[in-house]
Design a protein around this motif. Structure first.
Motif, PDB file in Angstrom:
ATOM      1  N   ASP A  31       0.853  -1.194   0.000  1.00  0.00           N
ATOM      2  CA  ASP A  31       0.000   0.000   0.000  1.00  0.00           C
ATOM      3  C   ASP A  31       0.890   1.245   0.000  1.00  0.00           C
ATOM      4  O   ASP A  31       0.629   2.217  -0.722  1.00  0.00           O
ATOM      5  N   TYR A  34       2.621   1.690  -3.389  1.00  0.00           N
ATOM      6  CA  TYR A  34       1.699   2.279  -4.368  1.00  0.00           C
ATOM      7  C   TYR A  34       1.569   3.790  -4.112  1.00  0.00           C
ATOM      8  O   TYR A  34       1.557   4.588  -5.048  1.00  0.00           O
ATOM      9  N   ASN A  38       2.964   7.238  -6.864  1.00  0.00           N
ATOM     10  CA  ASN A  38       2.104   8.279  -7.418  1.00  0.00           C
ATOM     11  C   ASN A  38       2.791   9.637  -7.487  1.00  0.00           C
ATOM     12  O   ASN A  38       2.163  10.619  -7.887  1.00  0.00           O
ATOM     13  N   SER A  54      -6.221   6.367   0.658  1.00  0.00           N
ATOM     14  CA  SER A  54      -6.598   6.425  -0.754  1.00  0.00           C
ATOM     15  C   SER A  54      -5.750   5.462  -1.581  1.00  0.00           C
ATOM     16  O   SER A  54      -6.264   4.770  -2.477  1.00  0.00           O
ATOM     17  N   ALA A  55      -4.457   5.405  -1.275  1.00  0.00           N
ATOM     18  CA  ALA A  55      -3.559   4.490  -1.978  1.00  0.00           C
ATOM     19  C   ALA A  55      -3.956   3.040  -1.729  1.00  0.00           C
ATOM     20  O   ALA A  55      -3.928   2.215  -2.648  1.00  0.00           O
ATOM     21  N   SER A  58      -7.035   2.265  -3.823  1.00  0.00           N
ATOM     22  CA  SER A  58      -6.684   2.200  -5.244  1.00  0.00           C
ATOM     23  C   SER A  58      -5.909   0.926  -5.565  1.00  0.00           C
ATOM     24  O   SER A  58      -6.154   0.281  -6.592  1.00  0.00           O
ATOM     25  N   TYR A  59      -4.991   0.570  -4.705  1.00  0.00           N
ATOM     26  CA  TYR A  59      -4.196  -0.638  -4.934  1.00  0.00           C
ATOM     27  C   TYR A  59      -5.086  -1.882  -4.908  1.00  0.00           C
ATOM     28  O   TYR A  59      -4.953  -2.784  -5.736  1.00  0.00           O
ATOM     29  N   ARG A  61      -8.250  -1.992  -5.679  1.00  0.00           N
ATOM     30  CA  ARG A  61      -9.034  -1.984  -6.917  1.00  0.00           C
ATOM     31  C   ARG A  61      -8.182  -2.430  -8.108  1.00  0.00           C
ATOM     32  O   ARG A  61      -8.671  -3.115  -9.007  1.00  0.00           O
ATOM     33  N   LEU A  62      -6.920  -2.014  -8.101  1.00  0.00           N
ATOM     34  CA  LEU A  62      -6.024  -2.412  -9.189  1.00  0.00           C
ATOM     35  C   LEU A  62      -5.881  -3.931  -9.234  1.00  0.00           C
ATOM     36  O   LEU A  62      -5.952  -4.543 -10.305  1.00  0.00           O
ATOM     37  N   TRP A 104      -3.565   1.567 -15.474  1.00  0.00           N
ATOM     38  CA  TRP A 104      -4.998   1.710 -15.226  1.00  0.00           C
ATOM     39  C   TRP A 104      -5.792   1.658 -16.524  1.00  0.00           C
ATOM     40  O   TRP A 104      -6.883   1.064 -16.574  1.00  0.00           O
ATOM     41  N   ARG A 108      -8.636  -1.327 -17.172  1.00  0.00           N
ATOM     42  CA  ARG A 108     -10.007  -0.882 -17.390  1.00  0.00           C
ATOM     43  C   ARG A 108     -10.526  -1.225 -18.782  1.00  0.00           C
ATOM     44  O   ARG A 108     -11.662  -0.876 -19.119  1.00  0.00           O
TER      45      ARG A 108
END
Length: 197
Positions: A31, A34, A38, A54-55, A58-59, A61-62, A104, A108
């Motif tokens: 985490d 990641y 950024n 937030s990281a 996002s990680y 979800r990735l 990303w 996606r």
């Protein structure tokens, strides 16, 4: 250069954190990695608890998106465009934030494909985000990921994508279809779960 809440990291004011401190609050080293990726290596990076949270999201979800490509049935997509864009970003003074953007864009892609996952593994040789550990989360009731029929896995991926796009009508239609096929889908805070009826 790492800042903490826009100030200098300092033990005297209690803003000198270690990885153990992060782990105690539920954040993994990946985490944090990641979070660091950024920002460009030549820029200041401001650490905040909101930022690391937030990281983490996002990680997670990735990994979830990467898993859809990992377990896709097909391998027909030409992923060379993603690879070229990733290499361009890396060669642009190690522009890792831009490289993450390429990652990303790849995950996606509406077409889930194993070739895209192969690209992710190639990119991960630079990023070291352990993308190969990506697993589908919709496997409750199965002893192993391979126990789940590919058709069910694909429908679950479609349903998750519909929910992400807030297309709840399509999401409900897929849930009903799965039920007619003998699989019950339940939504939870950890994502959708499926089990044989």
């Amino acid at each position: 250069f790492l800042l903490v809440d826009n100030g200098k990291m300092s033990k005297s004011i209690g803003t000198a954190y270690t990885l153990s401190d992060l782990a105690d609050k539920g954040y993994s080293p990946l985490d944090y990695r990641y979070f660091c990726l950024n920002a460009n290596y030549g820029s200041k990076l401001n650490f905040t608890w909101e930022g690391i949270e937030s990281a983490k999201v996002s990680y997670k979800r990735l990994l979830e998106e990467a898993a859809k490509h990992k377990y896709a049935e097909q391998a027909v997509v030409d992923a060379s465009q993603y690879e070229n864009e990733f290499n361009e970003a890396i060669n642009d003074d190690l522009n890792i934030p831009k490289a993450l953007g390429v990652i990303w864009n790849a995950v996606r892609s509406p077409q889930k494909d194993r070739n895209i996952f192969c690209f992710l593994l190639l990119a991960d040789k630079v990023l070291s985000l352990d993308l190969n550990s990506a697993e589908l989360k919709s496997t409750a009731g199965f002893s192993d990921k391979t126990d789940m029929p590919a058709e069910i896995t694909n429908l679950l991926s479609e349903r998750q994508e519909a929910r992400t796009n807030r297309d709840f009508k399509k999401s409900d239609e897929i849930r009903d279809k799965l039920k007619s096929m003998g699989y019950l889908v339940e939504d939870s805070s950890d994502g959708q779960k499926v089990r044989p009826i």
